[in-house]
Design an enzyme around this catalytic site. Structure first.
Site, PDB file in Angstrom:
ATOM      1  N   GLY A   1       0.942  -1.416  -0.055  1.00 39.89           N
ATOM      2  CA  GLY A   1      -0.008   0.039   0.017  1.00 39.89           C
ATOM      3  C   GLY A   1       0.741   1.262  -0.088  1.00 39.89           C
TER       4      GLY A   1
ATOM      5  N   THR B   1       2.023   3.298  -2.327  1.00 41.81           N
ATOM      6  CA  THR B   1       1.743   4.191  -3.461  1.00 41.81           C
ATOM      7  C   THR B   1       0.348   5.027  -2.752  1.00 41.81           C
ATOM      8  OG1 THR B   1       1.911   2.657  -5.064  1.00 41.81           O
ATOM      9  CG2 THR B   1       0.774   4.375  -5.708  1.00 41.81           C
TER      10      THR B   1
ATOM     11  N   HIS C   1      12.078   0.721   1.016  1.00 40.96           N
ATOM     12  CA  HIS C   1      11.522  -0.623   1.473  1.00 40.96           C
ATOM     13  C   HIS C   1      12.800  -0.905   2.565  1.00 40.96           C
ATOM     14  CE1 HIS C   1       8.064  -0.661  -1.232  1.00 40.96           C
ATOM     15  NE2 HIS C   1       9.137  -0.841  -2.198  1.00 40.96           N
TER      16      HIS C   1
ATOM     17  N   ARG D   1      -3.710  -2.141  -9.320  1.00 42.22           N
ATOM     18  CA  ARG D   1      -4.357  -3.394  -9.892  1.00 42.22           C
ATOM     19  C   ARG D   1      -5.708  -3.600  -9.482  1.00 42.22           C
ATOM     20  NH1 ARG D   1      -5.122  -8.777  -8.704  1.00 42.22           N
ATOM     21  NH2 ARG D   1      -4.521  -8.201  -6.491  1.00 42.22           N
TER      22      ARG D   1
END
Ligand code: A3P
Length: 306
Positions: A49, A51, A111, A270
């Site tokens: 999550g 973005t 990350h 998506r």
């Protein structure tokens, strides 16, 4: 044999990373990144999550600067408004990612696992971290589909069975998933004023409440006047999957991942749902993955809604 997506990963400080892009980036952060006390740092396991949260934080922090009718997020992707730290390593136009020249507060993301962060970031009293995590079943499905979209054309796709097996062994970009989550979870228990730990599922269900607490945490609390004007709702709407995924900019733009590698930004949008794993994983897969998750996370008190 291992699929293309994982065969080149190397283990660095306990986590599996791509030796070209991710590893170089982690080492750069450790050796050269100069944190500022006012930085806002978004950390996540890929496909959790990131973005979405980039859009939300950008909108919260900048809400007095822009109107909703001509907001930058309508014409600029979340990853350009709120860059990954690695971006400056690949950007030809260095001025776009001149980190030292960024105005404060800098919005930065990575990350990088908590345990790999340099002391200059973790020791600072004022540094703010936001971490987002997600049910590993959805993370696995999202990662698998994303990786196959990025796959070089000449290579065969990675099967779900292969991806599943490797994920369970902890082998995926920035894996093991559970160690990544635990690093930030435990740190957030120790220093809750510095680290806000969020779950995708809760953000989905309680967007309004969480956006308000994000404002509070980041030092941009919503005033009563803003609340009565519906500013929180506007931000939630602007950053919703429905809104962002349909914008021209998010359907057509690309970003550089590493030297030469590009990724279409539309792949970051998506389904945007909780529980899409139900359409992919077998009952055995679900049971095995849930068991690994409970085994690894339960002692620390962290649970995912199932
Ligand atoms: P799915 O593949 O399950 O749809 P990341 O940004 O960390 O790479 O995560 C990508 C995942 O977040 C994808 O999940 C994507 O669809 C979802 N996502 C992207 N934007 C979102 C939004 N505004 N709201 C909810 N989910 C979003």
């Amino acid at each position: 044999g291992k699929g293309w997506m994982t065969q080149h990963l190397v283990q660095y400080q306990g986590f599996w990373v791509n030796p070209d892009a991710a590893l170089k980036n982690l080492m750069w952060i450790q050796d050269h990144f100069k944190p500022r006390p006012t930085d806002i740092f978004l950390a996540s396991f890929p496909k959790s999550g990131t973005t979405w949260l980039k859009a939300l934080i950008f909108a919260i922090v900048n809400r007095t600067r822009y109107g909703f009718a001509d907001h930058p997020l309508l014409t600029t992707g979340p990853h350009d408004c709120f860059p990954f730290l690695y971006a400056h390593l690949y950007e030809k136009d260095r001025s776009r990612f001149d980190l030292d020249g960024f105005p404060s507060p800098r919005l930065l993301s990575s990350h990088i696992p908590y345990t790999s962060l340099p002391n200059s970031m973790t020791d600072s009293q004022s540094y703010r971290f936001i971490y987002i995590c997600r049910d590993p079943k959805d993370v696995l499905v999202s990662t698998w589909l994303f990786m196959n979209k990025l796959r070089p054309k000449e290579l065969a796709p990675l099967s779900l069975e292969e991806a599943f097996e490797l994920f369970c062994q902890g082998i995926s970009p920035y894996g093991p998933f559970w160690d990544h989550v635990l690093g930030y979870w435990i740190a957030s228990l120790e220093t809750p004023e510095k680290i806000l730990f969020l779950k995708y599922e809760e953000l989905k269900k309680e967007s309004f409440v969480i956006v308000k607490s994000l404002g509070e945490f980041l030092g941009y609390p919503f005033s009563l006047e803003e609340e009565s004007k519906g500013v929180v709702e506007e931000i939630v709407k602007l950053c919703s999957f429905e809104k962002l995924s349909n914008l021209e900019v998010n359907r057509t733009s690309v970003q550089k991942f590493s030297k030469g590698a590009r990724v279409d930004n539309r792949h970051f949008f998506r389904e945007g749902k909780v529980g899409d794993w139900k359409n992919y994983l077998t009952a055995e897969m679900v049971q095995r993955l849930d068991e690994i998750t409970y085994h690894n996370l339960l002692p620390s008190g962290l649970l995912f809604p199932t």
